[in-house]
Scaffold this motif. Sequence first.
Motif, PDB file in Angstrom:
ATOM      1  N   LEU A  88       1.013  -1.256   0.104  1.00 23.81           N
ATOM      2  CA  LEU A  88      -0.109   0.197   0.123  1.00 23.81           C
ATOM      3  C   LEU A  88       0.768   1.256  -0.133  1.00 23.81           C
ATOM      4  N   ASP A  89       0.577   2.310  -0.840  1.00 27.70           N
ATOM      5  CA  ASP A  89       1.379   3.645  -0.825  1.00 27.70           C
ATOM      6  C   ASP A  89       0.208   4.830  -0.569  1.00 27.70           C
ATOM      7  N   LEU A  90       0.167   5.234   0.574  1.00 31.06           N
ATOM      8  CA  LEU A  90      -0.983   6.077   0.816  1.00 31.06           C
ATOM      9  C   LEU A  90      -0.882   7.512  -0.094  1.00 31.06           C
ATOM     10  N   MET A  91       0.110   7.696  -0.732  1.00 32.33           N
ATOM     11  CA  MET A  91       0.243   8.825  -1.591  1.00 32.33           C
ATOM     12  C   MET A  91      -0.464   8.552  -3.250  1.00 32.33           C
ATOM     13  N   ASP A  92      -0.772   7.161  -3.121  1.00 34.61           N
ATOM     14  CA  ASP A  92      -1.135   6.651  -4.494  1.00 34.61           C
ATOM     15  C   ASP A  92      -2.586   6.223  -4.582  1.00 34.61           C
ATOM     16  N   PRO A  93      -3.472   6.944  -4.985  1.00 37.29           N
ATOM     17  CA  PRO A  93      -4.923   6.682  -4.828  1.00 37.29           C
ATOM     18  C   PRO A  93      -5.451   5.161  -5.377  1.00 37.29           C
ATOM     19  N   ALA A  94      -4.588   4.688  -6.544  1.00 36.12           N
ATOM     20  CA  ALA A  94      -4.868   3.484  -7.268  1.00 36.12           C
ATOM     21  C   ALA A  94      -4.383   2.374  -6.334  1.00 36.12           C
ATOM     22  N   SER A  95      -3.280   2.537  -5.645  1.00 36.66           N
ATOM     23  CA  SER A  95      -2.623   1.521  -4.638  1.00 36.66           C
ATOM     24  C   SER A  95      -3.533   1.205  -3.588  1.00 36.66           C
ATOM     25  N   ILE A  96      -4.236   2.600  -3.215  1.00 36.76           N
ATOM     26  CA  ILE A  96      -5.411   2.438  -1.992  1.00 36.76           C
ATOM     27  C   ILE A  96      -6.343   1.514  -2.247  1.00 36.76           C
ATOM     28  N   THR A  97      -6.933   1.942  -3.445  1.00 39.14           N
ATOM     29  CA  THR A  97      -7.944   0.982  -4.182  1.00 39.14           C
ATOM     30  C   THR A  97      -7.709  -0.381  -4.055  1.00 39.14           C
ATOM     31  N   SER A  98      -6.709  -0.673  -4.599  1.00 38.63           N
ATOM     32  CA  SER A  98      -6.126  -2.093  -4.820  1.00 38.63           C
ATOM     33  C   SER A  98      -6.216  -2.785  -3.805  1.00 38.63           C
ATOM     34  N   PHE A  99      -5.473  -2.167  -2.532  1.00 39.14           N
ATOM     35  CA  PHE A  99      -5.391  -2.695  -1.189  1.00 39.14           C
ATOM     36  C   PHE A  99      -6.523  -3.104  -0.775  1.00 39.14           C
ATOM     37  N   ALA A 100      -7.669  -2.102  -0.756  1.00 36.13           N
ATOM     38  CA  ALA A 100      -8.847  -2.136  -0.177  1.00 36.13           C
ATOM     39  C   ALA A 100      -9.611  -3.338  -0.796  1.00 36.13           C
ATOM     40  N   GLN A 101      -9.522  -3.368  -2.175  1.00 38.98           N
ATOM     41  CA  GLN A 101     -10.539  -4.502  -3.045  1.00 38.98           C
ATOM     42  C   GLN A 101      -9.886  -5.857  -2.603  1.00 38.98           C
ATOM     43  N   ARG A 102      -8.379  -5.879  -2.589  1.00 42.38           N
ATOM     44  CA  ARG A 102      -7.992  -7.271  -2.133  1.00 42.38           C
ATOM     45  C   ARG A 102      -8.312  -7.644  -0.634  1.00 42.38           C
ATOM     46  N   PHE A 103      -8.499  -6.864   0.173  1.00 43.99           N
ATOM     47  CA  PHE A 103      -8.786  -7.200   1.483  1.00 43.99           C
ATOM     48  C   PHE A 103     -10.506  -7.648   1.628  1.00 43.99           C
ATOM     49  N   LEU A 104     -11.349  -6.688   0.850  1.00 41.14           N
ATOM     50  CA  LEU A 104     -12.733  -7.082   0.786  1.00 41.14           C
ATOM     51  C   LEU A 104     -12.932  -8.345  -0.061  1.00 41.14           C
ATOM     52  N   SER A 128       0.639  13.071  -7.286  1.00 43.84           N
ATOM     53  CA  SER A 128       0.258  13.020  -8.957  1.00 43.84           C
ATOM     54  C   SER A 128      -0.770  14.130  -9.014  1.00 43.84           C
ATOM     55  N   ARG A 129      -1.642  14.066  -8.006  1.00 42.56           N
ATOM     56  CA  ARG A 129      -2.858  15.135  -8.129  1.00 42.56           C
ATOM     57  C   ARG A 129      -2.417  16.623  -7.695  1.00 42.56           C
ATOM     58  N   GLY A 130      -1.301  16.861  -7.319  1.00 46.67           N
ATOM     59  CA  GLY A 130      -0.917  18.149  -6.807  1.00 46.67           C
ATOM     60  C   GLY A 130      -1.140  18.394  -5.539  1.00 46.67           C
ATOM     61  N   LYS A 324     -14.461  15.461  -1.903  1.00 44.33           N
ATOM     62  CA  LYS A 324     -14.349  16.472  -3.158  1.00 44.33           C
ATOM     63  C   LYS A 324     -12.963  15.911  -3.819  1.00 44.33           C
ATOM     64  N   LEU A 325     -11.731  16.253  -2.764  1.00 41.13           N
ATOM     65  CA  LEU A 325     -10.364  15.983  -3.403  1.00 41.13           C
ATOM     66  C   LEU A 325      -9.964  14.540  -3.771  1.00 41.13           C
ATOM     67  N   THR A 326     -10.462  13.856  -2.831  1.00 36.16           N
ATOM     68  CA  THR A 326     -10.228  12.214  -3.185  1.00 36.16           C
ATOM     69  C   THR A 326     -11.075  11.559  -4.333  1.00 36.16           C
ATOM     70  N   GLY A 327     -12.601  12.324  -4.578  1.00 32.06           N
ATOM     71  CA  GLY A 327     -13.461  11.468  -5.338  1.00 32.06           C
ATOM     72  C   GLY A 327     -14.168  10.408  -4.842  1.00 32.06           C
ATOM     73  N   VAL A 328     -13.874  10.148  -3.270  1.00 28.87           N
ATOM     74  CA  VAL A 328     -14.452   9.097  -2.848  1.00 28.87           C
ATOM     75  C   VAL A 328     -15.543   9.371  -1.912  1.00 28.87           C
ATOM     76  N   LYS A 329     -16.781   8.771  -2.074  1.00 31.83           N
ATOM     77  CA  LYS A 329     -17.829   9.133  -0.993  1.00 31.83           C
ATOM     78  C   LYS A 329     -17.945   8.035  -0.039  1.00 31.83           C
ATOM     79  N   PHE A 330     -18.418   8.466   1.124  1.00 27.20           N
ATOM     80  CA  PHE A 330     -18.814   7.193   2.220  1.00 27.20           C
ATOM     81  C   PHE A 330     -20.105   6.964   2.064  1.00 27.20           C
ATOM     82  N   THR A 331     -20.423   5.682   2.265  1.00 28.31           N
ATOM     83  CA  THR A 331     -21.961   5.377   2.283  1.00 28.31           C
ATOM     84  C   THR A 331     -22.423   5.431   3.376  1.00 28.31           C
ATOM     85  N   ILE A 332     -22.025   5.987   4.630  1.00 29.78           N
ATOM     86  CA  ILE A 332     -22.767   6.258   5.754  1.00 29.78           C
ATOM     87  C   ILE A 332     -23.267   7.566   5.898  1.00 29.78           C
TER      88      ILE A 332
END
Length: 332
Positions: A88-104, A128-130, A324-332
Motif C-alpha cells: 500500500l502507498d498512501l500517496m497513490d490513490p490507485a494503490s489504496i483502491t487495490s489494497f482495499a479491494q484485495r482485503f474485501l 500526482s494530483r498536486g 471532493k479532493l479524493t473523489g471517494v464518497k462514504f456510504t454512511i
Amino acid sequence: MQTHSNQAYTVQTAIPSGFGPQTTASEALAGRDLTGKVAIVTGGYSGIGLETSRVLAEAGATVIVPARTPEKAKAAVAGIPRLELESLDLMDPASITSFAQRFLASGRQLDILVNSAGIMASPLLRDSRGYESQFATNHLGHFQLVAQLLPALLQAGSARVVSVSSRGHRLSGVDLEDPNFEHREYDKWKAYGQSKSANALFAVELDKRGRSQGIRAFSVHPGLILTDLSRHLTDEERGPKLVKDEHGKPVADEKADHMKTIEQGAATSVWCAASHQLDNKGGVYCEDVDISEAVPADSLKGTGVRPWAIDHELAERLWLLSEKLTGVKFTI
C-alpha cells in the motif's frame, strides 16, 4: 445519518482510565483476548506502529500491515504471530483502491483499523494530483482507505478506527480554502499541524456518521517519541534525547521526562483500538491512555486538544472537502 442529538456525543474529558503517560501498550490492553479479531495497522512495521501491531497480534488478533515496500518491512515484523504483510502507498490513490479491494475480496470483517502511518515536517512535495504530501499521506490517504474498507468495518458489527494525530495539531488548524499550499507560502510545520488537526477532525465526523452502525472512531496523540518519523528534522528540532540508566531504562530528567519509549508511545493507540473502557464512546481525542482535556485556543499547555481539532462544524466541512479532493464518497 446526517443529524444527531448532542446527547450522543462523548464528552471531551478524562474518564479517568487509571492509566497514564508511563503505561505501555501491553498494559493498556489489560489482558484482553483478541482471538478472532482482524486488525489493519498502517505504518505497522516501524516505530509505534510496529509496537501496536505486535501487541494486538500477541493478544490473538490477525494483523495486516500494509507497506510501500513489503520486502523491506519483512525483517521488522519477523517473529510476530498472525501478521500478514501487504502492499500500500498512501500517496497513490490507485494503490489504496487495490489494497482495499484485495482485503474485501478475502471476505473478512475488519474489527480494528489503526491509521498509524505518517510523515512529519517534510520538504514540499506534491502527489500526482498536486496535493501537498503531508495532507495527502496523513489525512487524504487514510480518508480514502477507510471509505473503501467501509463494508468490512460494517461487517464487524462493532469496529474501531483509530487515527494517530499529534500534539502538533496545535501548530495549525485546517485551512479549508487552501489545504495544499497553492496560494500561501509552504511551512513544513504548519502543513504537519494541519494534517494532524485533520486526523482529529476525521475521527469526530466518522464517529458521528458511523456510530449507529457500530463504527466508533478516535484520534490519538501518542506522546513524544524518537522514531523514524523525525528523519527530516535537525538535531535541534528533534529536541531532548531520552535519558536512560545503566540498565537501559528511561529515567526522569527535567529535559527528557516528557519523552516516551516506543512501548509507552503505542499505548494510547492500543487502548483506543481495544479497551472495554471505551465501549459506547467515540469521536474524542486521546492521550496518555485517557480521553484528553479540551483546552482553549491560546493554552500554553503541552497537553490537551485545541478547539479547531474537535469542532463539529469544521469536521463536517473537512469531510465534504475530502470527498471532493479524493473523489471517494462514504456510504454512511
